[in-house]
Design an enzyme around this catalytic site. Structure first.
Site, PDB file in Angstrom:
ATOM      1  N   HIS A 265       0.841  -1.194   0.000  1.00 59.40           N
ATOM      2  CA  HIS A 265       0.000   0.000   0.000  1.00 59.40           C
ATOM      3  C   HIS A 265       0.873   1.238   0.000  1.00 59.40           C
ATOM      4  CE1 HIS A 265      -3.237   2.746   1.037  1.00 59.40           C
ATOM      5  NE2 HIS A 265      -4.039   1.797   0.598  1.00 59.40           N
ATOM      6  N   ASP A 316      -7.974  -5.382  -0.802  1.00 59.02           N
ATOM      7  CA  ASP A 316      -8.361  -6.224  -1.930  1.00 59.02           C
ATOM      8  C   ASP A 316      -8.085  -7.713  -1.715  1.00 59.02           C
ATOM      9  OD1 ASP A 316      -9.452  -4.366  -3.742  1.00 59.02           O
ATOM     10  OD2 ASP A 316      -7.456  -3.640  -4.246  1.00 59.02           O
TER      11      ASP A 316
HETATM   12  N1  ACO Z   1       4.208  -7.511  -4.314  1.00 57.40           N
HETATM   13  C1  ACO Z   1       5.555  -7.560  -4.277  1.00 57.40           C
HETATM   14  N2  ACO Z   1       6.329  -6.514  -3.966  1.00 57.40           N
HETATM   15  C2  ACO Z   1       5.693  -5.359  -3.675  1.00 57.40           C
HETATM   16  C3  ACO Z   1       4.303  -5.243  -3.694  1.00 57.40           C
HETATM   17  C4  ACO Z   1       3.558  -6.371  -4.028  1.00 57.40           C
HETATM   18  N3  ACO Z   1       2.223  -6.334  -4.076  1.00 57.40           N
HETATM   19  N4  ACO Z   1       3.962  -3.984  -3.363  1.00 57.40           N
HETATM   20  C5  ACO Z   1       5.109  -3.325  -3.152  1.00 57.40           C
HETATM   21  N5  ACO Z   1       6.152  -4.162  -3.341  1.00 57.40           N
HETATM   22  C6  ACO Z   1       7.569  -3.856  -3.175  1.00 57.40           C
HETATM   23  C7  ACO Z   1       8.150  -3.182  -4.397  1.00 57.40           C
HETATM   24  O1  ACO Z   1       8.630  -4.104  -5.338  1.00 57.40           O
HETATM   25  C8  ACO Z   1       9.267  -2.381  -3.763  1.00 57.40           C
HETATM   26  O2  ACO Z   1      10.314  -3.265  -3.435  1.00 57.40           O
HETATM   27  P1  ACO Z   1      11.827  -2.870  -3.645  1.00 57.40           P
HETATM   28  O3  ACO Z   1      12.030  -1.666  -2.794  1.00 57.40           O
HETATM   29  O4  ACO Z   1      12.571  -4.080  -3.219  1.00 57.40           O
HETATM   30  O5  ACO Z   1      11.947  -2.555  -5.113  1.00 57.40           O
HETATM   31  C9  ACO Z   1       8.662  -1.930  -2.441  1.00 57.40           C
HETATM   32  O6  ACO Z   1       7.689  -2.896  -2.118  1.00 57.40           O
HETATM   33  C10 ACO Z   1       7.995  -0.573  -2.506  1.00 57.40           C
HETATM   34  O7  ACO Z   1       7.071  -0.583  -3.583  1.00 57.40           O
HETATM   35  P2  ACO Z   1       6.507   0.710  -4.298  1.00 57.40           P
HETATM   36  O8  ACO Z   1       6.185   0.362  -5.704  1.00 57.40           O
HETATM   37  O9  ACO Z   1       7.407   1.888  -4.078  1.00 57.40           O
HETATM   38  O10 ACO Z   1       5.214   0.979  -3.493  1.00 57.40           O
HETATM   39  P3  ACO Z   1       4.037   1.877  -3.979  1.00 57.40           P
HETATM   40  O11 ACO Z   1       3.666   2.733  -2.858  1.00 57.40           O
HETATM   41  O12 ACO Z   1       4.319   2.602  -5.240  1.00 57.40           O
HETATM   42  O13 ACO Z   1       2.953   0.780  -4.342  1.00 57.40           O
HETATM   43  C11 ACO Z   1       1.010  -0.379  -4.657  1.00 57.40           C
HETATM   44  C12 ACO Z   1       1.710   0.665  -3.815  1.00 57.40           C
HETATM   45  C13 ACO Z   1       0.899   0.145  -6.095  1.00 57.40           C
HETATM   46  C14 ACO Z   1      -0.377  -0.601  -4.099  1.00 57.40           C
HETATM   47  C15 ACO Z   1       1.811  -1.678  -4.646  1.00 57.40           C
HETATM   48  O14 ACO Z   1       1.951  -2.147  -3.329  1.00 57.40           O
HETATM   49  C16 ACO Z   1       1.223  -2.751  -5.542  1.00 57.40           C
HETATM   50  O15 ACO Z   1       1.475  -2.747  -6.747  1.00 57.40           O
HETATM   51  N6  ACO Z   1       0.416  -3.692  -4.984  1.00 57.40           N
HETATM   52  C17 ACO Z   1      -0.221  -4.717  -5.759  1.00 57.40           C
HETATM   53  C18 ACO Z   1      -1.519  -4.208  -6.354  1.00 57.40           C
HETATM   54  C19 ACO Z   1      -2.582  -4.008  -5.294  1.00 57.40           C
HETATM   55  O16 ACO Z   1      -2.813  -4.846  -4.452  1.00 57.40           O
HETATM   56  N7  ACO Z   1      -3.258  -2.868  -5.401  1.00 57.40           N
HETATM   57  C20 ACO Z   1      -4.330  -2.512  -4.463  1.00 57.40           C
HETATM   58  C21 ACO Z   1      -3.863  -1.442  -3.527  1.00 57.40           C
HETATM   59  S1  ACO Z   1      -5.082  -1.047  -2.329  1.00 57.40           S
HETATM   60  C22 ACO Z   1      -6.223  -0.188  -3.183  1.00 57.40           C
HETATM   61  O17 ACO Z   1      -5.955   0.538  -4.078  1.00 57.40           O
HETATM   62  C23 ACO Z   1      -7.583  -0.379  -2.827  1.00 57.40           C
END
Ligand code: ACO
Length: 381
Positions: A265, A316
């Site tokens: 998140h 989700d």
């Molecule tokens: N699976 C694996 N790794 C993840 C995930 C994930 N779901 N989410 C974040 N990470 C990791 C990233 O790879 C990154 O790792 P690193 O530093 O080793 O490269 C680190 O966590 C930080 O990730 P960011 O991309 O900077 O986090 P951001 O704040 O941009 O992402 C997001 C938030 C887009 C929700 C992300 O967690 C994601 O893509 N999740 C999967 C999709 C999802 O479940 N979306 C629903 C969100 S809740 C909602 O909108 C209702």
């Protein structure tokens, strides 16, 4: 070529940028807390109905018994949608995504709403009730049209959430199902300045109409990084299918730098407080319908992802198995999110209108300047 000298600081993804003030909801990402108008979600969930929460989001206080009864009746009475919208739904290709149809249908509703262009307080409140009531009907009607089943009218004994389930499935939800679908709607109703709410507020800030702002919100929610994740979670659970396969599947995903849907998140650094409630009903309902393995797989994924990446489930993740157990088809999960979130979008749209300033950020230009124009006859690649 000249370079542009600018002092602008770009915050990618607007992370941590406060784009406006709001009283509607607060997401405390450090402590994993969510507040609607100052009330902790844990104190509201399973205690207040969806209608009470909608009233709260729009009026900054909970309704009295009489107010709730009137509000609920108005909402249920507002569930009817124009026949032209039903005809449009019938014309859509059967493989088009339900979120695309919902987006189109809400846009179409604006053409038939007598208050579309009235963005004053009373016009907005009339539209708000209609929209929150009509969106569940659009979703239910779409499903029944595709299944070639007759469309159903709302049952005045049920609220919005239970009526949605009844009109979608054709069978009245039992007591537990009524409670759970209501809980889903409550938990998804609002969530600070998430991408879809921000989109809706940007549109409202141009003083465009409420329907337009909702159409934008639906479009933003549809993406798999936002509300589209719940459908992808179910796809992943189906692919894994067996608890013994979880470890290899998830490790493979992480090794290949793939995102695990339903995890992570932008704001929460700890567990999303909504996941706690959904996890409980994921277990209860999966067991009840004889699909306990879906909960077991989910729980195992949660442990592995937590250990490997220190990343927690978001709203989700467990919403997928809960919706599955309620008999909601997989490709409709995000529409349920949209139906619930429409109440929050509307609260934010009205807040934006109430103290408006056009949302118009800037960008840091990194392209060239002063390029000489060459007429078409002299151009080469
Ligand atoms: N699976 C694996 N790794 C993840 C995930 C994930 N779901 N989410 C974040 N990470 C990791 C990233 O790879 C990154 O790792 P690193 O530093 O080793 O490269 C680190 O966590 C930080 O990730 P960011 O991309 O900077 O986090 P951001 O704040 O941009 O992402 C997001 C938030 C887009 C929700 C992300 O967690 C994601 O893509 N999740 C999967 C999709 C999802 O479940 N979306 C629903 C969100 S809740 C909602 O909108 C209702």
């Amino acid at each position: 070529m000249n370079e542009v000298k600018q002092e602008k600081v770009v915050v990618r993804g607007l992370e941590d940028v406060a784009a406006a003030e709001t009283r509607i909801s607060y997401v405390d990402g450090v402590n994993g807390q969510l507040f609607y108008q100052g009330y902790n979600i844990h104190d509201i969930a399973e205690k207040a109905s969806y209608e009470e929460v909608v009233f709260l989001l729009w009026n900054a206080r909970f309704p009295t018994k009489d107010e709730l009864s009137t509000f609920r009746s108005k909402l249920v009475a507002g569930m009817r949608i124009p026949s032209q919208v039903v005809e449009m739904i019938k014309l859509t290709p059967p493989n088009s995504h339900p979120m695309s149809i919902l987006r189109t249908a809400v846009s179409m509703l604006s053409i038939y709403d007598p208050d579309t262009e009235d963005i004053g307080i009373s016009g907005n409140l009339r539209k708000a009730i209609r929209l929150v009531a009509q969106i569940p009907t659009i979703i239910a009607d779409l499903h029944r049209v595709r299944k070639r089943q007759p469309l159903l009218s709302p049952d005045p004994n049920f609220g919005i959430a239970a009526n949605f389930l009844y009109m979608l499935r054709g069978t009245p939800p039992d007591e537990l199902e009524q409670k759970v679908i209501d809980l889903i709607m409550v938990l998804h109703a609002d969530h600070g300045f998430n991408a879809s709410t921000f989109t809706a507020r940007v549109i409202a800030s141009t003083l465009s109409d409420m329907h337009s702002a909702l159409v934008g919100g639906i479009g933003a929610l549809k993406g798999p990084l936002h509300g589209g994740a719940n459908q992808k979670v179910m796809k992943m659970l189906r692919e894994i299918d067996n608890v013994d396969m979880v470890q290899a599947y998830i490790e493979g995903m992480l090794e290949n730098k793939k995102r695990i849907m339903g995890f992570g998140h932008r704001v929460y650094r700890v567990e999303d407080p909504r996941a706690r409630h959904l996890r409980k009903y994921s277990e209860l309902l999966s067991e009840r319908i004889g699909k306990r393995h879906l909960f077991e797989i989910s729980h195992r994924i949660e442990k592995i992802v937590k250990n490997a990446k220190d990343i927690y489930p978001n709203v989700d993740f467990y919403s997928a198995t809960v919706q599955n157990a309620l008999g909601i088809p997989e490709d409709y999960y995000c529409t349920v999110f949209a139906a619930a979130r429409s109440s929050g979008w509307i609260a934010h749209i009205m807040e934006q209108y109430g103290d408006n300033r056009l949302i118009r950020p800037t960008s840091k230009y990194i392209g060239e300047m002063g390029r000489p124009f060459i007429s078409i006859e002299n151009r080469t690649i």
